[in-house]
Motif scaffolding. Structure first.
Motif, PDB file in Angstrom:
ATOM      1  N   UNK A  10      66.507  36.584  54.649  1.00  0.00           N
ATOM      2  CA  UNK A  10      65.695  37.086  53.270  1.00  0.00           C
ATOM      3  C   UNK A  10      66.813  38.011  52.429  1.00  0.00           C
ATOM      4  N   UNK A  11      67.763  38.569  53.247  1.00  0.00           N
ATOM      5  CA  UNK A  11      68.733  39.510  52.208  1.00  0.00           C
ATOM      6  C   UNK A  11      70.088  39.462  53.084  1.00  0.00           C
ATOM      7  N   UNK A  12      70.829  39.518  52.054  1.00  0.00           N
ATOM      8  CA  UNK A  12      72.303  39.545  52.499  1.00  0.00           C
ATOM      9  C   UNK A  12      73.049  40.844  51.975  1.00  0.00           C
ATOM     10  N   UNK A  13      73.491  41.961  52.775  1.00  0.00           N
ATOM     11  CA  UNK A  13      74.119  43.038  52.420  1.00  0.00           C
ATOM     12  C   UNK A  13      75.739  42.955  52.659  1.00  0.00           C
ATOM     13  N   UNK A  14      76.476  43.148  51.742  1.00  0.00           N
ATOM     14  CA  UNK A  14      77.933  43.260  51.815  1.00  0.00           C
ATOM     15  C   UNK A  14      78.517  44.589  51.532  1.00  0.00           C
ATOM     16  N   UNK A  15      79.035  45.156  52.588  1.00  0.00           N
ATOM     17  CA  UNK A  15      79.627  46.461  52.217  1.00  0.00           C
ATOM     18  C   UNK A  15      80.865  46.943  53.042  1.00  0.00           C
ATOM     19  N   UNK A  16      81.338  47.839  52.728  1.00  0.00           N
ATOM     20  CA  UNK A  16      82.751  48.451  53.335  1.00  0.00           C
ATOM     21  C   UNK A  16      82.163  50.002  53.572  1.00  0.00           C
ATOM     22  N   UNK A  17      82.534  50.575  54.806  1.00  0.00           N
ATOM     23  CA  UNK A  17      82.918  52.067  55.133  1.00  0.00           C
ATOM     24  C   UNK A  17      84.111  52.162  55.255  1.00  0.00           C
ATOM     25  N   UNK A  18      84.787  52.969  54.269  1.00  0.00           N
ATOM     26  CA  UNK A  18      86.185  53.123  54.318  1.00  0.00           C
ATOM     27  C   UNK A  18      86.465  54.781  54.881  1.00  0.00           C
ATOM     28  N   UNK A  19      87.194  54.811  55.739  1.00  0.00           N
ATOM     29  CA  UNK A  19      87.925  56.231  56.138  1.00  0.00           C
ATOM     30  C   UNK A  19      86.993  56.676  57.349  1.00  0.00           C
ATOM     31  N   UNK A  20      87.473  57.511  58.272  1.00  0.00           N
ATOM     32  CA  UNK A  20      86.938  58.343  59.343  1.00  0.00           C
ATOM     33  C   UNK A  20      85.993  58.988  58.721  1.00  0.00           C
ATOM     34  N   UNK A  21      86.113  59.622  57.737  1.00  0.00           N
ATOM     35  CA  UNK A  21      84.927  60.576  57.323  1.00  0.00           C
ATOM     36  C   UNK A  21      83.849  59.867  57.039  1.00  0.00           C
ATOM     37  N   UNK A  22      83.649  58.381  56.760  1.00  0.00           N
ATOM     38  CA  UNK A  22      82.421  57.480  56.600  1.00  0.00           C
ATOM     39  C   UNK A  22      82.321  56.750  57.651  1.00  0.00           C
ATOM     40  N   UNK A  23      82.699  57.331  58.891  1.00  0.00           N
ATOM     41  CA  UNK A  23      82.361  56.711  60.016  1.00  0.00           C
ATOM     42  C   UNK A  23      83.076  55.488  60.560  1.00  0.00           C
ATOM     43  N   UNK A  24      83.917  55.149  59.712  1.00  0.00           N
ATOM     44  CA  UNK A  24      84.536  53.749  59.988  1.00  0.00           C
ATOM     45  C   UNK A  24      85.356  53.733  61.334  1.00  0.00           C
ATOM     46  N   UNK A  25      84.863  52.615  62.087  1.00  0.00           N
ATOM     47  CA  UNK A  25      85.628  52.727  63.620  1.00  0.00           C
ATOM     48  C   UNK A  25      86.945  52.028  63.698  1.00  0.00           C
ATOM     49  N   UNK A  26      87.357  51.427  62.554  1.00  0.00           N
ATOM     50  CA  UNK A  26      88.914  50.943  62.848  1.00  0.00           C
ATOM     51  C   UNK A  26      89.391  51.158  61.362  1.00  0.00           C
ATOM     52  N   UNK A  27      90.906  51.480  61.419  1.00  0.00           N
ATOM     53  CA  UNK A  27      91.334  52.027  60.051  1.00  0.00           C
ATOM     54  C   UNK A  27      92.091  50.531  59.535  1.00  0.00           C
ATOM     55  N   UNK A  28      91.878  49.379  60.013  1.00  0.00           N
ATOM     56  CA  UNK A  28      92.172  48.143  59.439  1.00  0.00           C
ATOM     57  C   UNK A  28      91.233  47.996  58.497  1.00  0.00           C
ATOM     58  N   UNK A  29      91.831  47.672  57.141  1.00  0.00           N
ATOM     59  CA  UNK A  29      91.149  47.423  56.163  1.00  0.00           C
ATOM     60  C   UNK A  29      89.957  46.306  56.276  1.00  0.00           C
ATOM     61  N   UNK A  30      88.695  46.644  56.109  1.00  0.00           N
ATOM     62  CA  UNK A  30      87.485  45.593  56.331  1.00  0.00           C
ATOM     63  C   UNK A  30      86.150  45.757  55.717  1.00  0.00           C
ATOM     64  N   UNK A  31      85.475  44.907  55.824  1.00  0.00           N
ATOM     65  CA  UNK A  31      84.231  45.150  55.444  1.00  0.00           C
ATOM     66  C   UNK A  31      83.323  44.306  56.455  1.00  0.00           C
ATOM     67  N   UNK A  32      81.838  44.509  55.892  1.00  0.00           N
ATOM     68  CA  UNK A  32      80.858  43.860  56.630  1.00  0.00           C
ATOM     69  C   UNK A  32      79.822  43.013  55.889  1.00  0.00           C
ATOM     70  N   UNK A  33      79.071  42.062  56.724  1.00  0.00           N
ATOM     71  CA  UNK A  33      77.986  41.400  56.046  1.00  0.00           C
ATOM     72  C   UNK A  33      76.756  41.364  57.064  1.00  0.00           C
ATOM     73  N   UNK A  34      75.765  41.895  56.726  1.00  0.00           N
ATOM     74  CA  UNK A  34      74.622  41.961  57.355  1.00  0.00           C
ATOM     75  C   UNK A  34      73.688  41.226  56.679  1.00  0.00           C
ATOM     76  N   UNK A  35      73.025  40.194  57.469  1.00  0.00           N
ATOM     77  CA  UNK A  35      72.013  39.302  56.965  1.00  0.00           C
ATOM     78  C   UNK A  35      70.848  39.679  57.712  1.00  0.00           C
ATOM     79  N   UNK A  36      69.665  39.770  57.082  1.00  0.00           N
ATOM     80  CA  UNK A  36      68.301  40.004  57.725  1.00  0.00           C
ATOM     81  C   UNK A  36      67.215  39.502  57.369  1.00  0.00           C
ATOM     82  N   UNK A  37      66.272  39.141  58.250  1.00  0.00           N
ATOM     83  CA  UNK A  37      65.109  38.367  57.937  1.00  0.00           C
ATOM     84  C   UNK A  37      63.974  39.456  57.197  1.00  0.00           C
ATOM     85  N   UNK A  38      64.401  40.636  56.584  1.00  0.00           N
ATOM     86  CA  UNK A  38      63.597  41.403  55.995  1.00  0.00           C
ATOM     87  C   UNK A  38      64.324  42.027  54.767  1.00  0.00           C
TER      88      UNK A  38
END
Length: 343
Positions: free
Chosen positions: A145-173
């Motif tokens: 139903x929905x696809x969220x493309x996002x990036x958390x950059x930096x330890x201050x924003x809770x990023x778990x790895x310093x390697x530049x990367x983003x995420x994609x979460x797809x959900x049925x809601x």
């Protein structure tokens, strides 16, 4: 004695047209001294390849799989996914309501280089990344139903790895922030016969909150910004989702992102932390009133080590900011759109 209202000095509230929420603006508070927490500066850059990084090419991940020797964006299923495609639903209870949540989560490594963040990629490299975002949105949107493309950059924003990367979460809601934007944009279209973000973009053209613009995009500090240097990136073309972007619009986006993110890094001479993500019309819907846009939420307030805290009144009352959006945009415009040095 009556006084004339000065938005740069007098407290006032602004309404977020996308969420319907209000923001308290208290510009005079920017003058107060700061004796609160100062975060440590970012760690020095490491090597272009880190043998201990789970995201670098050729390295072993926690699940035992080895990354390929990738040369461009690398997409894989998140080893610790927040959403799973086949999980049971909880029993519903009127007092303690719950609902099932199914989906998929993926990681997108921007580059094989462990040190190169979004503004440090070339326009061509960012263009390939835009294509990857669009492909993920199209593929996952065909079954979720929905696809969220996002990036958390930096330890201050809770990023778990310093390697530049983003995420994609797809959900049925439809997540609640997106669902709320769907409501507000539909209501605006029904009341005015126009697309809300079209009207916002037209009103912001050449104005005090504009930061970056080209033929296909503009980036503004929105009237209702909550975070100090928050920006809103709006597509000028009538597109609903990332996969709808033309070749010309994708090229233009790659350029605009490089310039905008360079301004952030140059502002405090640091690799600026943020949460950055795309909001497109939910998949499977008609998209009435929608325009593709992205939010950039950076926490820094005064320097590379002093951030904005959403606490107290923000948690118990409503969002509050000190710096006005116009002042924030002015400072971002004053920062160079060309990355001045590797930070």
């Amino acid at each position: 004695m009556s006084m004339s209202f000065d938005p740069a000095d007098h407290p006032h509230r602004r309404r977020n047209l996308l969420s319907g929420e209000w923001v308290l603006v208290s510009p005079h508070r920017a003058k107060r001294p700061w004796q609160g927490e100062e975060a440590p500066p970012p760690a020095p850059r490491g090597a272009r390849h880190d043998a201990s990084c789970y995201l670098c090419p050729g390295n072993l991940r926690m699940n035992g799989e080895r990354n390929p020797d990738y040369t461009g964006p690398f997409v894989f299923a998140n080893d610790f996914a927040a959403l799973l495609p086949d999980t049971p639903s909880p029993d519903d209870d009127p007092l303690f309501p719950a609902a099932g949540a199914r989906g998929e989560a993926r990681v997108i490594c921007y580059s094989p280089d462990h040190t190169r963040t979004l503004p440090e990629l070339s326009d061509a490299e960012r263009r390939v990344l835009v294509d990857a975002w669009a492909a993920q949105s199209a593929e996952l949107g065909a079954r979720w139903a929905h696809v969220e493309v996002f990036e958390n950059k930096g330890a201050m924003m809770g990023c778990s790895s310093p390697h530049p990367h983003g995420q994609v979460w797809a959900s049925d809601f439809i997540p609640q922030h997106v669902a709320r934007e769907d409501e507000t944009q539909r209501a605006w279209h029904a009341a005015r016969g126009a697309v809300l973000l079209d009207e916002v973009a037209a009103a912001e053209e050449g104005g005090p909150r504009l930061v970056e613009a080209n033929d296909h995009w503009l980036a503004i500090v929105p009237w209702w910004a909550a975070w100090p240097f928050e920006t809103l990136i709006i597509a000028r073309d009538p597109v609903l989702r990332l996969e709808d972007l033309s070749d010309a619009s994708r090229d233009a986006l790659a350029v605009l992102l490089g310039r905008l993110m360079a301004r952030y890094d140059n502002l405090f001479a640091t690799s600026f932390p943020y949460s950055f993500g795309w909001h497109g019309a939910p998949h499977g819907g008609d998209g009435v009133g929608w325009r593709l846009h992205a939010h950039v939420y950076p926490p820094l307030l005064r320097s590379a080590t002093v951030r904005k805290f959403m606490v107290g009144f923000e948690m118990l009352g409503e969002t509050q900011r000190d710096l006005t959006p116009e002042q924030a945009a002015e400072r971002l415009r004053a920062a160079s759109p060309i990355l001045e040095r590797q930070i």
